[in-house]
Design an enzyme around this catalytic site. Structure first.
Site, PDB file in Angstrom:
ATOM      1  N   LYS A 221       0.815  -1.223   0.000  1.00 14.33           N
ATOM      2  CA  LYS A 221       0.000   0.000   0.000  1.00 14.33           C
ATOM      3  C   LYS A 221       0.842   1.264   0.000  1.00 14.33           C
ATOM      4  O   LYS A 221       2.018   1.253   0.328  1.00 14.33           O
ATOM      5  CB  LYS A 221      -0.987  -0.028   1.171  1.00 14.33           C
ATOM      6  CG  LYS A 221      -2.178  -0.937   0.839  1.00 14.33           C
ATOM      7  CD  LYS A 221      -3.365  -0.802   1.751  1.00 14.33           C
ATOM      8  CE  LYS A 221      -4.512  -1.657   1.188  1.00 14.33           C
ATOM      9  NZ  LYS A 221      -5.633  -1.801   2.111  1.00 14.33           N
ATOM     10  N   ARG A 255      -4.152 -10.043   4.471  1.00 19.75           N
ATOM     11  CA  ARG A 255      -4.483 -10.066   3.040  1.00 19.75           C
ATOM     12  C   ARG A 255      -3.284  -9.534   2.266  1.00 19.75           C
ATOM     13  O   ARG A 255      -2.920  -8.370   2.416  1.00 19.75           O
ATOM     14  CB  ARG A 255      -5.722  -9.188   2.828  1.00 19.75           C
ATOM     15  CG  ARG A 255      -6.204  -9.079   1.392  1.00 19.75           C
ATOM     16  CD  ARG A 255      -7.411  -8.138   1.344  1.00 19.75           C
ATOM     17  NE  ARG A 255      -7.898  -7.957  -0.012  1.00 19.75           N
ATOM     18  CZ  ARG A 255      -7.371  -7.111  -0.888  1.00 19.75           C
ATOM     19  NH1 ARG A 255      -6.364  -6.354  -0.550  1.00 19.75           N
ATOM     20  NH2 ARG A 255      -7.869  -7.027  -2.100  1.00 19.75           N
TER      21      ARG A 255
HETATM   22  C1  7PM Z   1      -5.704   0.279  -5.501  1.00 17.38           C
HETATM   23  C2  7PM Z   1      -5.806   0.820  -4.229  1.00 17.38           C
HETATM   24  C3  7PM Z   1      -5.928  -1.047  -5.731  1.00 17.38           C
HETATM   25  C4  7PM Z   1      -6.139   0.003  -3.165  1.00 17.38           C
HETATM   26  C5  7PM Z   1      -6.230  -1.862  -4.669  1.00 17.38           C
HETATM   27  C6  7PM Z   1      -6.356  -1.322  -3.400  1.00 17.38           C
HETATM   28  C7  7PM Z   1      -8.396  -4.112   1.306  1.00 17.38           C
HETATM   29  C8  7PM Z   1      -9.432  -4.859   0.762  1.00 17.38           C
HETATM   30  C9  7PM Z   1      -8.438  -3.719  -0.796  1.00 17.38           C
HETATM   31  C10 7PM Z   1      -8.159  -4.164   2.713  1.00 17.38           C
HETATM   32  C11 7PM Z   1     -10.001  -5.697   2.818  1.00 17.38           C
HETATM   33  C12 7PM Z   1      -5.423  -3.112  -2.099  1.00 17.38           C
HETATM   34  C13 7PM Z   1      -6.611  -2.186  -2.216  1.00 17.38           C
HETATM   35  N1  7PM Z   1      -7.777  -3.419   0.316  1.00 17.38           N
HETATM   36  N2  7PM Z   1     -10.225  -5.651   1.502  1.00 17.38           N
HETATM   37  N3  7PM Z   1      -9.443  -4.598  -0.554  1.00 17.38           N
HETATM   38  N4  7PM Z   1      -9.002  -4.982   3.415  1.00 17.38           N
HETATM   39  N5  7PM Z   1     -10.766  -6.477   3.599  1.00 17.38           N
HETATM   40  O1  7PM Z   1      -4.333  -2.564  -1.841  1.00 17.38           O
HETATM   41  O2  7PM Z   1      -7.286  -3.512   3.289  1.00 17.38           O
HETATM   42  O3  7PM Z   1      -5.522  -4.307  -2.301  1.00 17.38           O
HETATM   43  S1  7PM Z   1      -8.121  -3.066  -2.365  1.00 17.38           S
END
Ligand code: 7PM
Length: 276
Positions: A221, A255
């Site tokens: 992230k 995750r």
């Molecule tokens: C761009 C920015 C693409 C952020 C993807 C993301 C989470 C999630 C995501 C989390 C849960 C990523 C995020 N993040 N589901 N889905 N918890 N439960 O970095 O932190 O994967 S999408």
């Protein structure tokens, strides 16, 4: 503690690795359906081999500014992948969606867990999740994906997120979704500043009194990108440190993109806990 995910039991007595499988066109470049399924299946096999016990399948990009995905498009992306993975591999499949119809079709196709970054606040989502009888991860987000990073603000970060969880847990129970089937996620990067994200990491154990398993996602992230001035492909070490801190702070599920490395890190923690 074992969580029943549509018949597959998930052992949460030690932290589990959830592997991220994106089935968005940008992740499988030619966007073709069969190519997408094959690629998802190959990635799933590798992740299970590397120690993942859960695979999170998502067809909607929640990246700030990403276009909304239609129901039909999201179903076309995720359902073939869920069918293929579920029929061939022994793993809990998590469906990353906020749409009730995607929840229903995903569970009918083999998903055993719902991961909703909107915490079942979309119309019909509570009722769908209650019908489906699978565990649900309720994630905290301030604002909406499009605008959430404009000016995040909290009175007290943990207190405010706890209040949100309490409200969502109550809404779930009223809809007939038992508390025993819920997981909570404070939502790193979702309506949080850099300072908020690291504060959350430092204070994760303060969510323990809620008595529900915690899921956390920090993998690659931008909180690490800003801290270290590193591109997304160069955040592995920081993500591993984040996973370790989450596990130490009480997370039951992490995750991640990098399953093998994360699994190794969690084994180090597990080994120290065996001799306590
Ligand atoms: C761009 C920015 C693409 C952020 C993807 C993301 C989470 C999630 C995501 C989390 C849960 C990523 C995020 N993040 N589901 N889905 N918890 N439960 O970095 O932190 O994967 S999408």
């Amino acid at each position: 503690m074992k969580l029943d995910c549509a018949g597959r039991l998930l052992d949460l007595s030690q932290p589990q690795v959830m592997g991220i499988i994106n089935v968005t066109p940008d992740s499988f470049s030619d966007g073709g359906r069969f190519h997408g399924v094959d690629a998802a299946l190959a990635q799933a096999r590798k992740m299970i081999n590397d120690g993942a016990t859960i695979l999170d399948i998502g067809g909607e990009s929640t990246r700030p500014g990403a276009p909304d995905v239609s129901l039909e498009e999201e179903l076309n992306r995720v359902i073939p992948a869920i069918e293929a993975i579920g029929s061939e591999l022994d793993v809990v499949i998590s469906i990353d969606t906020s749409k009730p119809q995607v929840m229903r079709e995903a569970v009918a196709s083999g998903a055993g867990l719902i991961n909703d970054v909107r915490a079942l606040q979309e119309p019909g989502a509570l009722a769908a999740a209650a019908d489906l009888q699978v565990p649900v991860c309720l994630m905290h987000m301030q604002g909406q994906p499009r605008t959430m990073q404009s000016a995040p603000s909290y009175q007290d970060l943990v207190t405010d997120i706890m209040a949100f969880f309490a409200q969502r847990i109550q809404a779930c129970e009223q809809a007939g979704l038992a508390k025993e089937r819920l997981l909570l996620d404070p939502g790193f990067g979702f309506g949080k500043t850099q300072e908020h994200n690291f504060q959350l990491l430092a204070r994760l154990e303060q969510f323990r009194p809620l008595g529900l398993p915690l899921l956390t996602g920090l993998s690659r992230k931008s909180m690490f990108g800003s801290l270290l001035d590193r591109n997304v492909g160069d955040r592995l070490a920081a993500s591993l440190a984040g996973a370790m801190l989450c596990a130490q702070g009480g997370a039951s599920i992490v995750r991640v993109h990098d399953v093998r490395e994360t699994w190794d890190v969690l084994q180090v923690l597990a080994a120290t806990q065996r001799i306590k």
